[in-house]
Design a protein around this motif. Structure first.
Motif, PDB file in Angstrom:
ATOM      1  N   ARG A 163       0.868  -1.176   0.000  1.00 26.13           N
ATOM      2  CA  ARG A 163       0.000   0.000   0.000  1.00 26.13           C
ATOM      3  C   ARG A 163       0.906   1.228   0.000  1.00 26.13           C
ATOM      4  NH1 ARG A 163      -5.170   0.432   0.895  1.00 26.13           N
ATOM      5  NH2 ARG A 163      -5.416  -1.462   2.115  1.00 26.13           N
ATOM      6  N   TYR A 197      -7.459  -0.320  -5.254  1.00 31.60           N
ATOM      7  CA  TYR A 197      -6.565   0.291  -6.225  1.00 31.60           C
ATOM      8  C   TYR A 197      -5.427   1.055  -5.565  1.00 31.60           C
ATOM      9  CZ  TYR A 197     -10.165  -1.092  -9.491  1.00 31.60           C
ATOM     10  OH  TYR A 197     -11.065  -1.830 -10.213  1.00 31.60           O
ATOM     11  N   LEU A 212      -0.413  -1.814  -4.743  1.00 32.30           N
ATOM     12  CA  LEU A 212       0.504  -2.146  -5.823  1.00 32.30           C
ATOM     13  C   LEU A 212       0.784  -3.639  -5.725  1.00 32.30           C
ATOM     14  CD1 LEU A 212       2.593  -1.487  -8.032  1.00 32.30           C
ATOM     15  CD2 LEU A 212       4.189  -0.849  -6.226  1.00 32.30           C
ATOM     16  N   LEU A 266       9.029  -3.447  -8.896  1.00 37.62           N
ATOM     17  CA  LEU A 266       8.531  -2.593  -7.820  1.00 37.62           C
ATOM     18  C   LEU A 266       9.117  -1.186  -7.880  1.00 37.62           C
ATOM     19  CD1 LEU A 266       7.052  -2.084  -5.105  1.00 37.62           C
ATOM     20  CD2 LEU A 266       9.089  -2.952  -3.963  1.00 37.62           C
ATOM     21  N   LEU A 296       8.011   1.009 -10.918  1.00 36.84           N
ATOM     22  CA  LEU A 296       6.616   1.434 -10.809  1.00 36.84           C
ATOM     23  C   LEU A 296       6.466   2.563  -9.798  1.00 36.84           C
ATOM     24  CD1 LEU A 296       4.896  -2.050 -11.025  1.00 36.84           C
ATOM     25  CD2 LEU A 296       4.502  -0.138 -12.599  1.00 36.84           C
ATOM     26  N   ILE A 297       7.221   2.495  -8.718  1.00 34.32           N
ATOM     27  CA  ILE A 297       7.199   3.580  -7.737  1.00 34.32           C
ATOM     28  C   ILE A 297       7.733   4.859  -8.360  1.00 34.32           C
ATOM     29  CG2 ILE A 297       8.232   4.423  -5.578  1.00 34.32           C
ATOM     30  CD1 ILE A 297       6.021   2.394  -5.121  1.00 34.32           C
ATOM     31  N   ALA A 340       5.116   6.350 -10.446  1.00 37.57           N
ATOM     32  CA  ALA A 340       3.989   6.851  -9.659  1.00 37.57           C
ATOM     33  C   ALA A 340       4.285   8.191  -9.001  1.00 37.57           C
ATOM     34  CB  ALA A 340       3.593   5.826  -8.604  1.00 37.57           C
ATOM     35  N   ASN A 384       3.587  -7.570 -14.485  1.00 37.09           N
ATOM     36  CA  ASN A 384       3.432  -6.699 -13.317  1.00 37.09           C
ATOM     37  C   ASN A 384       3.102  -5.269 -13.713  1.00 37.09           C
ATOM     38  OD1 ASN A 384       3.743  -8.640 -11.317  1.00 37.09           O
ATOM     39  ND2 ASN A 384       5.968  -8.452 -11.285  1.00 37.09           N
ATOM     40  N   ASN A 419      -0.853  -3.263 -13.024  1.00 35.91           N
ATOM     41  CA  ASN A 419      -0.834  -2.040 -12.223  1.00 35.91           C
ATOM     42  C   ASN A 419      -1.163  -0.792 -13.034  1.00 35.91           C
ATOM     43  OD1 ASN A 419       0.036  -2.770  -9.374  1.00 35.91           O
ATOM     44  ND2 ASN A 419       1.606  -3.832 -10.569  1.00 35.91           N
ATOM     45  N   TRP A 469      -3.672   1.130 -11.165  1.00 37.57           N
ATOM     46  CA  TRP A 469      -3.014   1.747  -9.999  1.00 37.57           C
ATOM     47  C   TRP A 469      -2.318   3.045 -10.411  1.00 37.57           C
ATOM     48  CZ3 TRP A 469       2.201   2.564  -8.637  1.00 37.57           C
ATOM     49  CH2 TRP A 469       2.435   2.827  -7.270  1.00 37.57           C
ATOM     50  N   LEU A 470      -1.641   3.048 -11.558  1.00 31.03           N
ATOM     51  CA  LEU A 470      -0.970   4.251 -12.042  1.00 31.03           C
ATOM     52  C   LEU A 470      -1.991   5.309 -12.476  1.00 31.03           C
ATOM     53  CD1 LEU A 470       1.922   2.659 -14.146  1.00 31.03           C
ATOM     54  CD2 LEU A 470       2.187   3.977 -12.035  1.00 31.03           C
ATOM     55  N   THR A 506       0.045   5.695 -18.394  1.00 33.24           N
ATOM     56  CA  THR A 506       0.762   4.410 -18.355  1.00 33.24           C
ATOM     57  C   THR A 506       1.820   4.301 -19.452  1.00 33.24           C
ATOM     58  OG1 THR A 506      -0.989   3.378 -19.693  1.00 33.24           O
ATOM     59  CG2 THR A 506      -1.182   3.219 -17.293  1.00 33.24           C
TER      60      THR A 506
END
Length: 262
Positions: free
Chosen positions: A135, A152, A155, A203, A206-207, A210, A232, A236, A239-240, A247
């Protein structure tokens, strides 16, 4: 950062870390009730709360968890592998025995029975995968948390814990630490073009996306890692998007460092 037992559980943290965090939460809960003497973190009530933790979805509020929930692995978003959860239940009951406490809660007893009768193979299977969840706070300047506490917010990262390809086996500690650092100091990447070498399960990249990187190109070199990385990223996208991120800023490519080392 201080994490909850639920967050540790769904990130596949070391088993004792999950249990220790749960015990600290029980101590805090009892202290908030002005119980300062004879604090019993192994009581039947605490056992029931541990069973509820195991059976809970990661996006459920701890205060809304139904203690009578039956564990349903197919219906829960981002639940860790059944083998991991089985080890966690076994370790908790072992610690109960070490403390000289009987297993009293019916829900916890049901979980113990479930795993004792389950046909979980003790042999590692490279094809076994699971989704771990993180989260990530959505924080505006000034420190206000904008997270809506929905699924949502989570991640999700697919891993293959028993695979011999290190790029898909886990979220490596260095990647998790870097991701946490970037969340704390987003100016490192905000507005910049980022390339990640050895992206693994994705991971950290993606962070970076974001928190406002202009673009993120995640690279690795084995077919298994690149396929899992693509997966992955795809799961996500929502999420983005919920964070206002296009994206298309995220891309994936093959890069073997040795080819360019002179």
């Amino acid at each position: 950062m201080k994490f909850t037992s639920q967050q540790y559980l769904h990130a596949l943290a070391p088993i004792d870390k999950v249990i220790d965090a749960f015990i600290e939460e029980e101590k805090a809960r009892l202290s908030s009730m002005n119980i300062t003497h004879d604090i019993d973190v192994w009581s039947i009530q605490s056992q029931g709360r541990f069973a509820a933790l195991i059976s809970s979805s990661p996006d459920a509020s701890p205060d809304l968890i139904n203690a009578d929930i039956e564990i349903q692995f197919d219906d829960i978003e981002y639940l860790p592998s059944e083998k991991y959860v089985a080890k966690l239940v076994k370790r908790y009951t072992t610690r109960l025995e070490t403390e000289g406490i009987e297993l009293q809660d019916n829900n916890l007893a049901s979980l113990v029975c479930h795993f004792s009768m389950s046909r979980i193979s003790k042999l590692p299977d490279p094809a076994d995968s699971c989704l771990v969840a993180y989260r990530v706070p959505l924080v505006e300047k000034g420190g206000r948390d904008l997270s809506r506490q929905t699924k949502y917010d989570l991640l999700g990262i697919r891993i293959y814990p028993h695979h011999n390809d290190v790029g898909v086996a886990k979220v490596w500690e260095a990647g998790a630490c870097l991701a946490e650092y970037l969340i704390q100091d987003s100016d490192c990447v905000r507005g910049r073009r980022v390339i990640e070498l050895g992206a693994g399960v994705g991971l950290t990249g993606l962070i970076a996306a974001a928190i406002g990187a202009e673009s993120v190109h995640m690279t690795d070199y084995t077919d298994a890692t690149l396929e899992n990385l693509s997966y992955n990223v795809s799961i996500n996208n929502k999420w983005l998007e919920d964070r206002g991120i296009d994206t298309n800023v995220v891309s994936i490519g093959h890069l073997e460092w040795g080819e360019y080392a002179e």
